[in-house]
Design an enzyme around this catalytic site. Structure first.
Site, PDB file in Angstrom:
ATOM      1  N   ARG A  73       0.611  -1.231  -0.528  1.00  0.00           N
ATOM      2  CA  ARG A  73       0.049  -0.527  -0.049  1.00  0.00           C
ATOM      3  C   ARG A  73       0.847   1.358  -0.321  1.00  0.00           C
ATOM      4  O   ARG A  73       2.514   1.605   0.640  1.00  0.00           O
ATOM      5  CB  ARG A  73      -1.070  -0.247   1.270  1.00  0.00           C
ATOM      6  N   ARG A 142      -1.003   6.573   8.762  1.00  0.00           N
ATOM      7  CA  ARG A 142      -1.499   5.789   7.644  1.00  0.00           C
ATOM      8  C   ARG A 142      -1.911   7.116   6.555  1.00  0.00           C
ATOM      9  O   ARG A 142      -1.248   8.310   6.807  1.00  0.00           O
ATOM     10  CB  ARG A 142      -2.832   4.670   7.854  1.00  0.00           C
ATOM     11  N   LYS A 204      -2.451   1.551  14.713  1.00  0.00           N
ATOM     12  CA  LYS A 204      -2.524   2.480  13.698  1.00  0.00           C
ATOM     13  C   LYS A 204      -3.240   3.834  14.388  1.00  0.00           C
ATOM     14  O   LYS A 204      -4.397   3.638  15.188  1.00  0.00           O
ATOM     15  CB  LYS A 204      -3.875   1.605  12.325  1.00  0.00           C
ATOM     16  N   LYS A 206      -5.207   7.342  12.279  1.00  0.00           N
ATOM     17  CA  LYS A 206      -5.609   7.306  10.972  1.00  0.00           C
ATOM     18  C   LYS A 206      -6.089   8.874  10.499  1.00  0.00           C
ATOM     19  O   LYS A 206      -6.891   9.553  11.954  1.00  0.00           O
ATOM     20  CB  LYS A 206      -7.244   7.251  10.673  1.00  0.00           C
ATOM     21  N   CYS A 424     -15.223  -3.508   0.712  1.00  0.00           N
ATOM     22  CA  CYS A 424     -13.745  -3.460   1.329  1.00  0.00           C
ATOM     23  C   CYS A 424     -13.245  -4.784   0.274  1.00  0.00           C
ATOM     24  O   CYS A 424     -13.778  -5.342   0.155  1.00  0.00           O
ATOM     25  CB  CYS A 424     -13.930  -3.878   2.362  1.00  0.00           C
ATOM     26  N   CYS A 430      -7.703 -10.719   1.334  1.00  0.00           N
ATOM     27  CA  CYS A 430      -7.687 -10.027   3.135  1.00  0.00           C
ATOM     28  C   CYS A 430      -8.045 -11.565   4.383  1.00  0.00           C
ATOM     29  O   CYS A 430      -8.296 -12.336   4.342  1.00  0.00           O
ATOM     30  CB  CYS A 430      -8.495  -9.601   3.629  1.00  0.00           C
ATOM     31  N   CYS A 469     -15.800  -8.426   7.217  1.00  0.00           N
ATOM     32  CA  CYS A 469     -15.713  -8.773   8.429  1.00  0.00           C
ATOM     33  C   CYS A 469     -16.053  -7.799   9.353  1.00  0.00           C
ATOM     34  O   CYS A 469     -16.748  -6.686   8.581  1.00  0.00           O
ATOM     35  CB  CYS A 469     -14.467  -9.175   8.723  1.00  0.00           C
ATOM     36  N   CYS A 473     -12.984  -1.985   6.783  1.00  0.00           N
ATOM     37  CA  CYS A 473     -12.196  -1.039   6.472  1.00  0.00           C
ATOM     38  C   CYS A 473     -13.443  -0.384   4.725  1.00  0.00           C
ATOM     39  O   CYS A 473     -12.556   0.462   4.097  1.00  0.00           O
ATOM     40  CB  CYS A 473     -11.689  -1.744   5.891  1.00  0.00           C
TER      41      CYS A 473
END
Ligand code: SRM
Ligand code: SF4
Length: 560
Positions: A73, A142, A204, A206, A424, A430, A469, A473
């Site tokens: 990414r 990110r 993470k 954001k 997603c 994934c 899930c 995302c």
């Protein structure tokens, strides 16, 4: 009692500022994978180890190791790249990836299916095009999102510059990336990470920048949000938000999605100080024992927003002012042509679930390459997996339109429902996917369209999202309708987001298969068509009718 930090904390601490044993892992030809510790550290360099889940069982049965490959990414603040960079991105996907480019819900792109031996050449090639993958993933800031705002060109330039500055400011200082991938000189002095420290963040992080009235970045779902405040088209400062996030775990009521709280207004000179202060408070206060509870949203729940605000003020040496009044009118993207204040033209293209490949419906990857070869402006990836060909001079408008039409990048017949949909990645790449998303959603939407048509609702404006899930995302919990994967072919149906990203939705029906989803939707839309008031949104209707109760305090009522 001696409570242990989670394993990732030890891996980070022992990694020598993100080096780990990545170089050995990459050289090891006996396996297509990395060592488990390196598989964690690699995320900070922008790539994830994955295996093809379509053939996982079959390989297991044949005593073969999983079919390993990598997803990479890029870091692309604000989603902007030049046509030359686009051509490079395209070529690299063909030679070193699986041939497709995946636009993401955070305005950047991913490659899938990269073999271990191709990682280094790929990273070198994107860097040669002045794009990197530092902090694409990992417990760190990110990709910074920002409204691609093609209409107000001057304001966009200012806001975009801030997105880039924030991204630079919060990049790790470690030279590991340059040393390992770009053959940079070995560091003789010890690295220092003044913002992050040697264990980086607990999780993470954001950041997004929004320009009202568009909430295309879903600003309230970010750990840290900046809402642009302008006076006569000039940026004067930002309203700052903190503590948003989507990820939940099925069956675990201690996890929940959360919308960010307002901290207050700041002037432009305080932006970087505030960004750094929020990050360092989270560095010190975040949960390093349970990764499930390690995001800033849980730190704010623990501290209380008042105390959190004070900590940020102390560290940044500022006082938040009363926030300005802002109104968001919509999520998602606006498609087709717009003209900027500088008189140039912009064409927003719908890219279904962000997947750029020459598929059976149209050779869109080739088409974008043809456009990049002649385009004089830039490309802007949107926060909803779409693409804007931006800054087209008037004399080129017709030729770009012809190319877009010829290669199937424009289709007037696409329903509003589909234009407003995102899914997603999920299967096959994934590792967290419980159900299909990108590969299945288009076909389910076709069936939804039939139901909408049946009730005369074909032009209904509806934000609909699917994830494989509950990690969230595609930011499902701020959609008006969301389908969240529960198991193979099974989804939780969520209702009640407000259509502009300022209200969370909530579980309506659990564990439905396709038949169940279509039955429930048919009943709901029939009722809506009959009882709707004026041009009421479906999301407001379900709340007004008591079909679902509005989420006010997610820690308490998201699961209730
Ligand atoms: Fe995500 C993990 C894909 C945006 C919440 N996400 C993953 C992984 C890496 C799976 C994994 O853990 O190994 C997925 C890789 C799939 C693949 O094969 O490509 C993945 N996430 C994506 C992308 C590509 C989805 C897409 O279809 O576009 C998005 C890439 C964004 C980017 O460019 O940086 C993506 N992920 C998001 C978002 C939306 C956003 O950030 O605006 C969220 C919800 C917001 C949030 O973070 O709260 C999101 N992803 C997660 C989570 C849950 C985090 C949590 O707090 O619980 C995970 C799992 C984890 O971190 O452990 C996850
Ligand atoms: Fe994978 Fe779940 Fe994210 Fe979808 S929501 S990409 S299934 S982690």
């Amino acid at each position: 009692m001696d409570i242990k930090v989670n394993e990732n904390e030890t891996i980070k601490a022992e990694s020598n500022f993100l080096r780990g044993t990545l170089q050995q892992s990459i050289r090891d030809e006996l396996t297509g994978s990395l060592s488990p510790a390196d598989a964690q550290i690699s995320k900070f360099h922008g790539f994830y180890e994955q295996d093809d889940r379509d053939n996982r069982q079959q390989r297991q049965g044949s005593f073969l190791e999983p079919d390993y490959s990598f997803m990479l990414r890029a870091r692309l603040p604000g989603g902007v790249c030049t046509p030359a960079q686009w051509l490079a991105i395209d070529g690299i996907s063909q030679r070193l990836g699986n041939g497709s480019i995946r636009l993401t819900t955070r305005q950047t792109f991913q490659y899938h299916g990269i073999l271990k031996r191709n990682l280094k050449p790929l990273i070198q090639e994107i860097n040669a095009s002045l794009i990197d993958s530092i902090g694409g993933c990992g417990d760190i800031n990110r990709n910074v999102m920002c409204n691609p705002n093609p209409l107000q060109s001057e304001l966009h330039a200012e806001v975009y510059a801030w997105a880039r500055k924030i991204s630079e400011q919060l990049k790790p200082r470690s030279r590991a990336y340059h040393e390992i991938w770009l053959d940079g000189e070995k560091q003789t002095q010890a690295d220092e990470e003044p913002v992050y420290g040697n264990t980086y963040l607990p999780r993470k992080f954001k950041i997004a920048v929004a320009v009202p009235p568009s909430n295309d970045v879903d600003i309230y779902t970010n750990d840290l949000g900046f809402i642009a405040i302008q006076k006569q088209g000039k940026l004067t400062g930002f309203n700052v938000l903190a503590g948003g996030g989507m990820g939940t775990t099925h069956g675990d009521r201690s996890t929940f999605p959360r919308l960010a709280d307002e901290l207050g207004f700041i002037a432009l000179e305080d932006v970087l100080k505030v960004a750094e202060a929020v990050v360092t408070v989270q560095r010190d206060e975040g949960n390093r024992i349970s990764r499930r509870h390690a995001r800033l949203k849980y730190s704010i729940e623990k501290l209380g927003i008042h105390n959190f605000r004070q900590l940020v003020e102390q560290r940044a040496g500022i006082s938040f002012q009363t926030p300005h009044k802002v109104t968001f009118k919509h999520q998602g993207d606006r498609f087709g042509w717009t003209q900027s204040t500088d008189k140039r033209w912009n064409l927003t293209l719908f890219i279904e679930n962000g997947r750029i490949t020459d598929h059976h419906k149209a050779p869109i990857k080739t088409g974008l390459g043809k456009i990049a070869a002649v385009h004089q402006g830039d490309f802007r990836i949107t926060p909803n997996q779409n693409l804007i060909i931006a800054g087209i001079p008037a004399e080129q408008k017709q030729s770009i339109l012809e190319l877009a039409t010829q290669y199937g990048l424009i289709d007037e017949k696409i329903s509003l429902l589909r234009l407003n949909s995102i899914a997603c990645v999920a299967f096959p790449s994934c590792p967290q996917a419980m159900a299909e998303a990108e590969r299945y959603f288009p076909e389910l939407l076709t069936k939804f369209e039939l139901i909408l048509n049946k009730y005369g609702l074909s032009t209904l404006d509806l934000v609909i999202r699917m994830t494989g899930c509950p990690n969230g995302c595609a930011r499902p919990f701020v959609a008006e309708i969301a389908l969240v994967g529960k198991g193979p072919g099974r989804y939780n149906l969520m209702l009640g987001g407000d259509g502009h990203g300022q209200r969370l939705n909530k579980l309506y029906r659990e564990n439905l298969n396709e038949e169940g989803i279509l039955k429930v939707m048919d009943e709901l839309l029939e009722k809506f068509a009959t009882l709707r008031e004026n041009d009421e949104r479906l999301s407001d209707f379900v709340i007004r009718q008591g079909i679902i109760s509005a989420v006010v305090n997610p820690a308490v009522d998201f699961h209730a």
